[in-house]
Design a protein around this motif. Sequence first.
Motif, short mmCIF file in Angstrom:
data_model
loop_
_atom_site.label_atom_id
_atom_site.label_comp_id
_atom_site.label_asym_id
_atom_site.label_seq_id
_atom_site.Cartn_x
_atom_site.Cartn_y
_atom_site.Cartn_z
N TRP A 1 0.83 -1.20 0.00
CA TRP A 1 0.00 0.00 0.00
C TRP A 1 0.87 1.26 0.00
N LEU A 2 1.88 1.28 0.84
CA LEU A 2 2.74 2.46 0.95
C LEU A 2 3.55 2.70 -0.33
N SER A 3 3.69 1.67 -1.16
CA SER A 3 4.40 1.85 -2.43
C SER A 3 3.59 2.67 -3.44
N VAL A 4 2.28 2.81 -3.17
CA VAL A 4 1.43 3.58 -4.09
C VAL A 4 0.73 4.75 -3.42
N CYS A 5 0.72 4.77 -2.06
CA CYS A 5 0.02 5.84 -1.35
C CYS A 5 0.56 5.94 0.07
N ASP A 6 0.82 7.15 0.54
CA ASP A 6 1.34 7.32 1.90
C ASP A 6 0.23 7.61 2.91
N LEU B 1 -1.96 6.22 5.28
CA LEU B 1 -2.20 4.95 5.97
C LEU B 1 -3.61 4.84 6.52
N TYR B 2 -4.26 5.97 6.77
CA TYR B 2 -5.63 5.92 7.32
C TYR B 2 -6.54 5.11 6.41
N TRP B 3 -6.44 5.31 5.10
CA TRP B 3 -7.33 4.61 4.18
C TRP B 3 -7.07 3.10 4.18
N PHE B 4 -5.83 2.71 4.38
CA PHE B 4 -5.53 1.28 4.45
C PHE B 4 -5.92 0.71 5.80
N VAL C 1 -2.81 -0.45 -11.20
CA VAL C 1 -3.22 -1.84 -11.02
C VAL C 1 -3.28 -2.20 -9.53
N LYS C 2 -2.31 -1.71 -8.77
CA LYS C 2 -2.32 -1.99 -7.33
C LYS C 2 -3.52 -1.34 -6.64
#
Length: 477
Positions: free
Chosen positions: A289-294, A296-299, A336-337
């Motif tokens: 997840w962190l490779s495409v978005c920083d 973390l709340y959404w994850f 894609v991720k």
Amino acid sequence: MKHHAKLLILCPFEFIGFQDLDHKIEEYLKTNQEEIVLYLVGSPITYLKVYEKILFHLYDKAQHYPTRFSVIFDTFNKQFTKNYKFDLIINLGTQLQGDFNIQLKVNHQNQQIQFSQESYKVNQFQRGANGGTFDHLHIGHKILLSLSLLAISQHLTIGITGDILLQKKKLKSFLQSYETRCRCVKEFCIMFRPDIELYFSELVEPAGPTKNGQYEVLIATQETQQSLQYINNLRKEQNLNQLEGYIVGMIENQTHQVDAKISSTQFREYIQTKNRLTEYEYLELKSQWLSVCDNLYWFESILVDYYSQPQRHYHTLRHIYDMLKQLKGAKNIQNVKLATFFHDVIYYPKIHDNEEKSCFLFQQFAQECKLDSEVISIFILQTKSHQTDVPFLPENDLSDLMIFLDADMSILESDAYPIYAQDIRMEYSHFPDKEYKIGRIAVLQKFLQSKIFNLRSEEKARKNIQEEIEILQQWVV
């Protein structure tokens, strides 16, 4: 009842505990609404202990269902319905009658509650504080926060445990980040009582800012009430006032025999078991997840909560983890991720627009994070038909769509196919055997008629499907 993403129930305060309301709340909870807010209109209570009993009564009902459930009083929140958007508002009638005494059903007995109980009063203190880990915000946290917000009139400091004090926590890898926990607590507090000034402090030692700040009351649970004496000893050394202590009870979790109280540890254990992920695998997933978005709340709060819902058995984070291993060759790996993470985020086997709802939630995420959502939205929606006939997609995006859809279907060629078949049956357990058999065979035959693009072993996939069909055909005739 039709499924709605966010449901607001407007209810007269005097209805609390009446059998009609209890049944109505459970009726909505049973339909797996994504979020329900019960807004109690006309709250004339003076004493906090009455609020406490009401909150325990209502949240006790909600603990057995996956729905995000919150209770709001209108005492300080007259603009609530204007500030929040809901898909459906149900008004149970808001004309108040009688003397405001209410019936609460506690331990299967009706108990009359009088408003003359001696205890701390609403708004009795100007400045107060509470503290906790607040991991995976649950109903016990909401009761503590609600009573804290009712006890004070101006300022609330919330101490949230920092990483230094979390080293010995069980299943530490599944803990939400400090930033995620802060946001979840802040969102609830602002919804519950927007007029209070909030201050968040990362606790690197137990007392935090309360050892020397200007406070009057510490709101704590029975489990943490010993911290009051510890803090007051520190304050005494500095000739500061001694804090009052408002001690809140703890709601019991009837599904756990060993640990009766509801705790975040139980939620982390549940998330691990439901998703069949080791701590290492979960950290891998978070890294993806962190490779495409920083963000973390959404994850940690949105995706993890949705993919861990009780109605899921195959469509969990395990499915996402396995899919991410199949995305080699993608031209735009971020697209894609993200499509992989969001494509099944809404999944209720009894409704037929899961893909559309998942796409809508992704678009909310994309708007917050300022991302272009068009191509990823197309990818998510195509999981409904698993077709790649999207002529307006550029060649690279079309290639990525094929990789994404094949990853979604890669379970068909897996040695774990029998477990997948069992999990799907559990997700559709609301169907009797004969009806399920007919419907499932039709789906599997459609798979056999489709072109499976880039699977490593199309032959193995077709063999697995045919074997499941043969097993199903041996069921009820």
